[in-house]
Design a protein around this motif. Structure first.
Motif, PDB file in Angstrom:
ATOM      1  N   MET A   1       0.850  -1.167   0.000  1.00  0.00           N
ATOM      2  CA  MET A   1       0.000   0.000   0.000  1.00  0.00           C
ATOM      3  C   MET A   1       0.899   1.233   0.000  1.00  0.00           C
ATOM      4  SD  MET A   1      -2.736   1.348   2.854  1.00  0.00           S
ATOM      5  CE  MET A   1      -4.041   0.283   2.355  1.00  0.00           C
ATOM      6  N   ILE A   2       0.650   2.096  -0.949  1.00  0.00           N
ATOM      7  CA  ILE A   2       1.310   3.399  -0.990  1.00  0.00           C
ATOM      8  C   ILE A   2       0.263   4.401  -0.505  1.00  0.00           C
ATOM      9  CG2 ILE A   2       2.535   5.078  -2.422  1.00  0.00           C
ATOM     10  CD1 ILE A   2       3.914   2.374  -2.407  1.00  0.00           C
ATOM     11  N   ASN A   3       0.464   4.945   0.687  1.00  0.00           N
ATOM     12  CA  ASN A   3      -0.505   5.833   1.312  1.00  0.00           C
ATOM     13  C   ASN A   3      -0.001   7.268   1.300  1.00  0.00           C
ATOM     14  OD1 ASN A   3      -2.782   6.589   3.047  1.00  0.00           O
ATOM     15  ND2 ASN A   3      -1.214   6.861   4.605  1.00  0.00           N
ATOM     16  N   GLY A   4      -0.749   8.142   0.642  1.00  0.00           N
ATOM     17  CA  GLY A   4      -0.414   9.562   0.658  1.00  0.00           C
ATOM     18  C   GLY A   4      -0.800  10.168   1.996  1.00  0.00           C
ATOM     19  N   LEU A   5       0.033  11.041   2.508  1.00  0.00           N
ATOM     20  CA  LEU A   5      -0.206  11.619   3.836  1.00  0.00           C
ATOM     21  C   LEU A   5      -1.082  12.857   3.810  1.00  0.00           C
ATOM     22  CD1 LEU A   5       3.326  11.075   5.389  1.00  0.00           C
ATOM     23  CD2 LEU A   5       1.276   9.664   5.620  1.00  0.00           C
ATOM     24  N   GLY A   6      -1.530  13.281   2.652  1.00  0.00           N
ATOM     25  CA  GLY A   6      -2.474  14.394   2.586  1.00  0.00           C
ATOM     26  C   GLY A   6      -2.205  15.382   1.471  1.00  0.00           C
ATOM     27  N   ALA A   7      -0.959  15.821   1.317  1.00  0.00           N
ATOM     28  CA  ALA A   7      -0.654  16.854   0.325  1.00  0.00           C
ATOM     29  C   ALA A   7       0.061  16.302  -0.905  1.00  0.00           C
ATOM     30  CB  ALA A   7       0.203  17.946   0.961  1.00  0.00           C
ATOM     31  N   GLY A  38      -3.095   5.483  -2.947  1.00  0.00           N
ATOM     32  CA  GLY A  38      -4.045   6.566  -2.711  1.00  0.00           C
ATOM     33  C   GLY A  38      -3.837   7.171  -1.336  1.00  0.00           C
ATOM     34  N   SER A  39      -4.777   8.000  -0.935  1.00  0.00           N
ATOM     35  CA  SER A  39      -4.722   8.619   0.393  1.00  0.00           C
ATOM     36  C   SER A  39      -5.740   7.919   1.279  1.00  0.00           C
ATOM     37  CB  SER A  39      -5.018  10.117   0.288  1.00  0.00           C
ATOM     38  OG  SER A  39      -4.000  10.750  -0.449  1.00  0.00           O
ATOM     39  N   PHE A  40      -5.288   6.936   2.032  1.00  0.00           N
ATOM     40  CA  PHE A  40      -6.167   6.131   2.871  1.00  0.00           C
ATOM     41  C   PHE A  40      -6.209   6.653   4.302  1.00  0.00           C
ATOM     42  CE2 PHE A  40      -4.542   3.412  -0.505  1.00  0.00           C
ATOM     43  CZ  PHE A  40      -5.730   3.017  -1.086  1.00  0.00           C
ATOM     44  N   MET A  41      -5.082   7.068   4.841  1.00  0.00           N
ATOM     45  CA  MET A  41      -5.018   7.645   6.182  1.00  0.00           C
ATOM     46  C   MET A  41      -4.092   8.863   6.093  1.00  0.00           C
ATOM     47  SD  MET A  41      -4.378   5.881   9.842  1.00  0.00           S
ATOM     48  CE  MET A  41      -2.596   5.787   9.934  1.00  0.00           C
ATOM     49  N   THR A  42      -4.685  10.042   6.203  1.00  0.00           N
ATOM     50  CA  THR A  42      -3.923  11.268   5.980  1.00  0.00           C
ATOM     51  C   THR A  42      -3.727  12.038   7.273  1.00  0.00           C
ATOM     52  OG1 THR A  42      -5.878  12.589   5.539  1.00  0.00           O
ATOM     53  CG2 THR A  42      -4.882  11.456   3.656  1.00  0.00           C
ATOM     54  N   SER A  43      -2.887  13.050   7.188  1.00  0.00           N
ATOM     55  CA  SER A  43      -2.618  13.941   8.312  1.00  0.00           C
ATOM     56  C   SER A  43      -2.736  15.378   7.805  1.00  0.00           C
ATOM     57  CB  SER A  43      -1.230  13.663   8.872  1.00  0.00           C
ATOM     58  OG  SER A  43      -0.952  14.529   9.943  1.00  0.00           O
TER      59      SER A  43
END
Length: 99
Positions: A1-7, A38-43
Motif C-alpha cells: 500500500m502506498i498511502n499519501g499523507l495528505g498533500a 491513494g490517500s487512505f489515512m492522511t494527516s
C-alpha cells in the motif's frame, strides 16, 4: 500500500508505486499480489507517503477483494460486481429511453 499523507498528489504516489514494486520484486524477491495507491489515512496537508507491506495468503486476498461499501477502499477484482450494481440505475436511465 502506498498511502499519501495528505498533500502528495496521486501522480506522485503512482510514481512512488512504480518505483517500489519492481524494487520489491527484483531486489528483494517478493511476490506483489495487490498494490493499493491513494490517500487512505492522511494527516491534514502533510507532504510525503508511507509504504506498507503485508504477508498474505489466498484467504487474505479473498477478503481484500471482497465487495465493500467503504467509500475510500478500492474495489477489488471480485468487488467489481458491487460497483456494477451501483451503476445499474444510471445505465438504465441513459441507455433505455422512456416511453
Amino acid at each position: 500500500m502506498i498511502n499519501g499523507l495528505g498533500a502528495t498528489p496521486l501522480m506522485e504516489l503512482m510514481i512512488a508505486s512504480g518505483k517500489a514494486v519492481p524494487k520489491l520484486q527484483l531486489e528483494h524477491g517478493l511476490a506483489v499480489d495487490r498494490v493499493y495507491t491513494g490517500s487512505f489515512m492522511t494527516s491534514l496537508d502533510m507532504a510525503g507517503f508511507s509504504i506498507s507491506i503485508m504477508k498474505t495468503d489466498q484467504a487474505i486476498l479473498q477478503l481484500l477483494d471482497a465487495p465493500t461499501r467503504a467509500p475510500a477502499w478500492p474495489v477489488g477484482v471480485d468487488g467489481l460486481y458491487y460497483f456494477l450494481l451501483l451503476l445499474l440505475p444510471f445505465v438504465f436511465v441513459f441507455l433505455i429511453p422512456f416511453a
